[in-house]
Design an enzyme around this catalytic site. Structure first.
Site, short mmCIF file in Angstrom:
data_model
loop_
_atom_site.label_atom_id
_atom_site.label_comp_id
_atom_site.label_asym_id
_atom_site.label_seq_id
_atom_site.Cartn_x
_atom_site.Cartn_y
_atom_site.Cartn_z
N ALA A 44 3.36 -0.79 4.64
CA ALA A 44 2.87 -0.78 6.03
C ALA A 44 2.41 -2.16 6.50
O ALA A 44 2.42 -2.44 7.70
CB ALA A 44 1.75 0.24 6.18
N HIS A 56 12.90 -2.78 1.56
CA HIS A 56 12.36 -1.47 1.94
C HIS A 56 13.24 -0.39 1.35
O HIS A 56 14.47 -0.53 1.31
CB HIS A 56 12.31 -1.32 3.46
N ASN A 71 8.05 -5.70 -1.22
CA ASN A 71 8.01 -4.56 -0.30
C ASN A 71 6.60 -4.52 0.27
O ASN A 71 5.67 -4.02 -0.38
CB ASN A 71 8.34 -3.24 -1.00
N PRO A 87 0.79 -1.23 0.00
CA PRO A 87 0.00 0.00 0.00
C PRO A 87 0.82 1.29 0.00
O PRO A 87 1.86 1.38 0.66
CB PRO A 87 -0.83 -0.11 1.28
N ASN A 88 0.30 2.22 -0.76
CA ASN A 88 0.82 3.59 -0.87
C ASN A 88 2.09 3.70 -1.71
O ASN A 88 2.55 4.81 -1.99
CB ASN A 88 1.05 4.22 0.53
N TYR A 106 11.31 8.84 0.56
CA TYR A 106 11.28 7.79 -0.47
C TYR A 106 11.87 8.21 -1.81
O TYR A 106 11.94 7.40 -2.74
CB TYR A 106 9.84 7.32 -0.68
N ARG A 143 4.97 10.87 -2.86
CA ARG A 143 4.76 10.57 -1.45
C ARG A 143 6.05 10.79 -0.65
O ARG A 143 7.06 10.11 -0.91
CB ARG A 143 4.33 9.11 -1.31
N ARG A 175 13.44 4.82 11.88
CA ARG A 175 12.23 5.65 11.85
C ARG A 175 11.37 5.41 13.10
O ARG A 175 11.89 5.01 14.13
CB ARG A 175 11.49 5.37 10.54
N GLU A 197 12.51 -9.62 1.36
CA GLU A 197 11.76 -8.45 1.86
C GLU A 197 12.64 -7.22 1.61
O GLU A 197 13.81 -7.22 2.00
CB GLU A 197 11.48 -8.62 3.35
#
Ligand code: DQA
Length: 144
Positions: free
Chosen positions: A76, A102, A73, A10-11, A23, A18, A109, A100
């Site tokens: 969230a 990111h 990825n 998502p996103n 990012y 964004r 963060r 995985e």
């Protein structure tokens, strides 16, 4: 021709606009082009994005059925989706690689990003290197 599924949660469809300070300003199409350009001969990139947990889970089933390695990825979903984790576990339990990735380094963060429910069942994790997280994952899953 072998295929690598590059799945984005998502996103991530908003990449480019964004939170560019976190990012970057490149978008998913730029990522697709980078991966296609860096793929070894005979490797095809199937890059997808969804905001829908069920769709992402079904794509992981597809990876199992088609015996396709996955660069994931989870965005969230990383931090709380046991359903996604269980589907991702089907991939690695089937003997397929699932990396995985990111863009940012979640550990640097907010506290809620420090937990990944996916990492324990992933083949490996690459985080914090922007698009290079994906590029290195692609290099790894297509190395042999
Ligand atoms: C992310 C990190 C997650 O915490 C966040 O929810 C994302 C993107 C990354 O690529 O850095 O959406 O997975």
């Amino acid at each position: 021709m072998s295929t690598v599924l590059v799945l984005n949660g998502p996103n991530l469809g908003r990449l480019g606009s964004r939170e560019p300070d976190v990012y970057g300003s490149a978008n998913l199409e730029d990522l697709r082009e980078l991966l296609v350009a860096s793929a070894r001969d005979g490797v095809s990139i199937d890059l997808r994005q969804t905001d829908d947990e069920a769709e992402l889970i079904h794509w992981l089933y597809e990876a199992v059925d088609e015996r396709t390695p996955v660069i994931l990825n989870p965005a969230a979903f990383t931090h709380y989706s046991y359903a996604l984790r269980d589907a991702a576990a089907l991939v690695t339990k089937a003997g397929l690689q699932l990396i995985e990735v990111h863009l940012s380094n979640p550990h640097a963060r907010e506290t809620f990003r420090h937990t990944s429910v996916v990492s324990a069942i992933a083949t490996g994790v690459i985080a914090g290197l922007g698009f290079d997280s994906y590029r290195l994952a692609l290099d790894f899953v297509t190395a042999s």
